[in-house]
Design a protein around this motif. Structure first.
Motif, PDB file in Angstrom:
ATOM      1  N   TYR A  34     -76.225 -85.829  38.878  1.00  0.00           N
ATOM      2  CA  TYR A  34     -75.661 -87.166  38.708  1.00  0.00           C
ATOM      3  C   TYR A  34     -74.148 -87.011  38.494  1.00  0.00           C
ATOM      4  CZ  TYR A  34     -76.938 -85.323  34.126  1.00  0.00           C
ATOM      5  OH  TYR A  34     -77.138 -84.484  33.057  1.00  0.00           O
ATOM      6  N   PRO A  35     -73.385 -88.057  38.753  1.00  0.00           N
ATOM      7  CA  PRO A  35     -71.933 -87.974  38.532  1.00  0.00           C
ATOM      8  C   PRO A  35     -71.594 -87.970  37.057  1.00  0.00           C
ATOM      9  CG  PRO A  35     -72.556 -90.189  39.209  1.00  0.00           C
ATOM     10  CD  PRO A  35     -73.798 -89.348  39.346  1.00  0.00           C
ATOM     11  N   ILE A  36     -70.518 -87.269  36.699  1.00  0.00           N
ATOM     12  CA  ILE A  36     -70.057 -87.239  35.316  1.00  0.00           C
ATOM     13  C   ILE A  36     -68.559 -87.530  35.283  1.00  0.00           C
ATOM     14  CG2 ILE A  36     -71.800 -85.548  34.610  1.00  0.00           C
ATOM     15  CD1 ILE A  36     -69.561 -83.440  34.604  1.00  0.00           C
ATOM     16  N   LEU A  37     -68.062 -87.854  34.097  1.00  0.00           N
ATOM     17  CA  LEU A  37     -66.628 -88.070  33.932  1.00  0.00           C
ATOM     18  C   LEU A  37     -65.866 -86.772  34.178  1.00  0.00           C
ATOM     19  CD1 LEU A  37     -66.378 -90.342  30.751  1.00  0.00           C
ATOM     20  CD2 LEU A  37     -66.280 -91.012  33.149  1.00  0.00           C
ATOM     21  N   GLY A  38     -64.602 -86.903  34.557  1.00  0.00           N
ATOM     22  CA  GLY A  38     -63.783 -85.718  34.824  1.00  0.00           C
ATOM     23  C   GLY A  38     -63.170 -85.114  33.583  1.00  0.00           C
ATOM     24  N   VAL A  39     -63.740 -85.421  32.418  1.00  0.00           N
ATOM     25  CA  VAL A  39     -63.271 -84.866  31.147  1.00  0.00           C
ATOM     26  C   VAL A  39     -64.492 -84.406  30.351  1.00  0.00           C
ATOM     27  CG1 VAL A  39     -61.256 -86.393  31.075  1.00  0.00           C
ATOM     28  CG2 VAL A  39     -63.386 -87.107  29.964  1.00  0.00           C
ATOM     29  N   PHE A  40     -64.244 -83.736  29.228  1.00  0.00           N
ATOM     30  CA  PHE A  40     -65.342 -83.429  28.315  1.00  0.00           C
ATOM     31  C   PHE A  40     -64.935 -83.836  26.909  1.00  0.00           C
ATOM     32  CE2 PHE A  40     -62.801 -79.562  28.025  1.00  0.00           C
ATOM     33  CZ  PHE A  40     -62.917 -79.170  26.708  1.00  0.00           C
ATOM     34  N   ILE A  41     -65.910 -83.890  26.022  1.00  0.00           N
ATOM     35  CA  ILE A  41     -65.648 -84.267  24.632  1.00  0.00           C
ATOM     36  C   ILE A  41     -65.708 -83.033  23.749  1.00  0.00           C
ATOM     37  CG2 ILE A  41     -66.463 -85.607  22.650  1.00  0.00           C
ATOM     38  CD1 ILE A  41     -67.526 -87.685  24.558  1.00  0.00           C
ATOM     39  N   GLN A  42     -64.651 -82.854  22.944  1.00  0.00           N
ATOM     40  CA  GLN A  42     -64.612 -81.783  21.952  1.00  0.00           C
ATOM     41  C   GLN A  42     -64.923 -82.420  20.595  1.00  0.00           C
ATOM     42  OE1 GLN A  42     -62.387 -78.691  23.069  1.00  0.00           O
ATOM     43  NE2 GLN A  42     -63.811 -77.621  21.743  1.00  0.00           N
ATOM     44  N   PRO A  43     -66.140 -82.242  20.078  1.00  0.00           N
ATOM     45  CA  PRO A  43     -66.528 -82.921  18.831  1.00  0.00           C
ATOM     46  C   PRO A  43     -65.671 -82.510  17.636  1.00  0.00           C
ATOM     47  CG  PRO A  43     -68.460 -82.114  19.993  1.00  0.00           C
ATOM     48  CD  PRO A  43     -67.271 -81.501  20.659  1.00  0.00           C
ATOM     49  N   ASN A  44     -65.564 -83.422  16.681  1.00  0.00           N
ATOM     50  CA  ASN A  44     -64.832 -83.130  15.449  1.00  0.00           C
ATOM     51  C   ASN A  44     -65.542 -82.043  14.646  1.00  0.00           C
ATOM     52  OD1 ASN A  44     -62.922 -85.110  16.028  1.00  0.00           O
ATOM     53  ND2 ASN A  44     -64.124 -86.697  15.000  1.00  0.00           N
ATOM     54  N   VAL A  45     -64.744 -81.302  13.893  1.00  0.00           N
ATOM     55  CA  VAL A  45     -65.271 -80.226  13.050  1.00  0.00           C
ATOM     56  C   VAL A  45     -65.604 -80.793  11.678  1.00  0.00           C
ATOM     57  CG1 VAL A  45     -64.742 -78.035  11.931  1.00  0.00           C
ATOM     58  CG2 VAL A  45     -63.953 -78.471  14.275  1.00  0.00           C
ATOM     59  N   GLU A  46     -66.778 -80.447  11.182  1.00  0.00           N
ATOM     60  CA  GLU A  46     -67.179 -80.845   9.826  1.00  0.00           C
ATOM     61  C   GLU A  46     -66.983 -79.657   8.895  1.00  0.00           C
ATOM     62  OE1 GLU A  46     -71.068 -82.453   9.640  1.00  0.00           O
ATOM     63  OE2 GLU A  46     -70.777 -83.838  11.329  1.00  0.00           O
ATOM     64  N   VAL A  47     -66.260 -79.887   7.816  1.00  0.00           N
ATOM     65  CA  VAL A  47     -65.979 -78.820   6.846  1.00  0.00           C
ATOM     66  C   VAL A  47     -67.282 -78.268   6.282  1.00  0.00           C
ATOM     67  CG1 VAL A  47     -64.833 -78.243   4.678  1.00  0.00           C
ATOM     68  CG2 VAL A  47     -63.764 -79.869   6.253  1.00  0.00           C
ATOM     69  N   GLY A  48     -67.400 -76.948   6.300  1.00  0.00           N
ATOM     70  CA  GLY A  48     -68.586 -76.303   5.734  1.00  0.00           C
ATOM     71  C   GLY A  48     -69.771 -76.251   6.679  1.00  0.00           C
ATOM     72  N   ASP A  49     -69.587 -76.687   7.926  1.00  0.00           N
ATOM     73  CA  ASP A  49     -70.689 -76.666   8.889  1.00  0.00           C
ATOM     74  C   ASP A  49     -70.941 -75.235   9.340  1.00  0.00           C
ATOM     75  OD1 ASP A  49     -72.586 -77.081  10.798  1.00  0.00           O
ATOM     76  OD2 ASP A  49     -71.354 -78.341  12.106  1.00  0.00           O
ATOM     77  N   THR A  50     -72.119 -74.709   9.018  1.00  0.00           N
ATOM     78  CA  THR A  50     -72.468 -73.334   9.387  1.00  0.00           C
ATOM     79  C   THR A  50     -73.743 -73.268  10.206  1.00  0.00           C
ATOM     80  OG1 THR A  50     -73.666 -73.047   7.299  1.00  0.00           O
ATOM     81  CG2 THR A  50     -71.345 -72.390   7.332  1.00  0.00           C
ATOM     82  N   ILE A  51     -74.231 -74.423  10.643  1.00  0.00           N
ATOM     83  CA  ILE A  51     -75.472 -74.455  11.412  1.00  0.00           C
ATOM     84  C   ILE A  51     -75.133 -74.618  12.897  1.00  0.00           C
ATOM     85  CG2 ILE A  51     -77.655 -75.656  11.782  1.00  0.00           C
ATOM     86  CD1 ILE A  51     -77.517 -76.610   8.906  1.00  0.00           C
ATOM     87  N   PRO A  52     -75.461 -73.616  13.727  1.00  0.00           N
ATOM     88  CA  PRO A  52     -75.155 -73.722  15.162  1.00  0.00           C
ATOM     89  C   PRO A  52     -75.920 -74.872  15.815  1.00  0.00           C
ATOM     90  CG  PRO A  52     -75.640 -71.448  14.525  1.00  0.00           C
ATOM     91  CD  PRO A  52     -76.052 -72.324  13.373  1.00  0.00           C
ATOM     92  N   PRO A  53     -75.348 -75.473  16.838  1.00  0.00           N
ATOM     93  CA  PRO A  53     -74.005 -75.196  17.373  1.00  0.00           C
ATOM     94  C   PRO A  53     -72.908 -75.741  16.464  1.00  0.00           C
ATOM     95  CG  PRO A  53     -75.062 -76.981  18.598  1.00  0.00           C
ATOM     96  CD  PRO A  53     -76.096 -76.465  17.656  1.00  0.00           C
ATOM     97  N   ILE A  54     -71.885 -74.895  16.242  1.00  0.00           N
ATOM     98  CA  ILE A  54     -70.793 -75.234  15.331  1.00  0.00           C
ATOM     99  C   ILE A  54     -69.606 -75.733  16.152  1.00  0.00           C
ATOM    100  CG2 ILE A  54     -69.241 -74.354  13.551  1.00  0.00           C
ATOM    101  CD1 ILE A  54     -71.324 -72.178  12.976  1.00  0.00           C
ATOM    102  N   PRO A  55     -69.220 -76.997  15.995  1.00  0.00           N
ATOM    103  CA  PRO A  55     -68.093 -77.538  16.772  1.00  0.00           C
ATOM    104  C   PRO A  55     -66.797 -76.777  16.520  1.00  0.00           C
ATOM    105  CG  PRO A  55     -69.347 -79.305  15.758  1.00  0.00           C
ATOM    106  CD  PRO A  55     -69.840 -78.020  15.149  1.00  0.00           C
ATOM    107  N   TYR A  56     -65.919 -76.868  17.494  1.00  0.00           N
ATOM    108  CA  TYR A  56     -64.638 -76.160  17.427  1.00  0.00           C
ATOM    109  C   TYR A  56     -63.526 -77.103  17.858  1.00  0.00           C
ATOM    110  CZ  TYR A  56     -60.819 -73.569  19.653  1.00  0.00           C
ATOM    111  OH  TYR A  56     -59.585 -73.140  20.067  1.00  0.00           O
TER     112      TYR A  56
END
Length: 245
Positions: free
Chosen positions: A185-207
């Motif tokens: 299917y078609p997708i946007l020509g960008v991606f989303i980089q999620p915000n980082v949550e302090v103390g998040d140690t459970i993968p997947p860990i945003p960057y």
């Protein structure tokens, strides 16, 4: 003998050419540093402008010019398509090797890639191994709009889709354009980089990359190169004047 005639005499002709060439190289390097300064200023302006803009809600609005909105805050609500997720190799978290999970998010008739973050390389890293990180049901992702890259700016290897038409599951780069070519299917020509949550140690860990909004040392380097060019071009005739014919 005048300085000009001496410069192009048989004795000094080669040295003169080398001085002229060195001067030209120094000037070119100075201009290159000014170009980099201009690029850095444009980057800083882009980041500051997008950070000052109101958050974009993709669930209700998908701008046609979203590719010009890198670094803008964004949110979207939808469901992940884990059957078509991919991974990006050579990613580290606190010194540990792993991957970044890149998962399509389906929302309100559209789709966008989400860099869900780092996972450890604890297995053979096959798509079925990544399913332990599934987040089923409807999710809301908040982060920043980012542009994909075909390969790093300096060096790096670009990804190529297999010639036999099979899927490429593990990538060197987050190349949105090539990744979209193997999605159903078609997708946007960008991606989303999620915000980082302090103390998040459970993968997947945003960057989130650390950004320094400075002009760097480009202007100082440019002045240095232009100074070297001036020393060569102006100092050489004075040097010749002190030399015996």
């Amino acid at each position: 003998m005048t300085v000009l005639r001496k410069m192009f005499s048989w004795k000094w002709a080669l040295t003169t050419l080398l001085v002229f060439a060195g001067t030209a190289v120094c000037i070119r390097l100075g201009i290159w540093q000014l170009d980099r300064l201009e690029g850095r200023r444009a980057f800083n302006t882009q980041v500051e402008t997008m950070r000052a803009a109101s958050p974009l809600d993709l669930t209700t609005e998908t701008p046609a010019d979203i590719s010009s909105m890198e670094w803008r805050a964004v949110s979207v609500t939808g469901e992940y398509d884990f059957e078509n997720q991919m991974a990006m190799r050579n990613q580290y978290n606190e010194g540990m090797y792993g991957f970044h999970l890149i998962t399509p998010l389906l929302y309100n008739g559209g789709a966008v890639l989400v860099n869900r973050g780092w996972i450890p390389a604890e297995s053979d890293s096959l798509p079925e191994d990544w399913r332990v990180y599934d987040e089923t049901g409807q999710v809301t992702v908040t982060g920043q709009v980012r542009l994909g890259k075909g390969k790093p700016a300096f060096g790096g290897v670009a990804d190529a889709l297999p010639l036999d038409g099979t899927r490429l599951d593990i990538w060197n780069n987050l190349d949105v354009e090539r990744m979209s070519a193997q999605l159903p299917y078609p997708i946007l020509g960008v991606f989303i980089q999620p915000n980082v949550e302090v103390g998040d140690t459970i993968p997947p860990i945003p960057y989130q990359p650390i950004i320094e909004l400075t002009e760097g040392s480009h202007f100082g380097y440019a002045l240095q190169w232009f100074t070297f060019a001036t020393i060569l071009f102006v100092g050489y005739p004075f040097y010749l004047q002190k030399q015996d014919d």
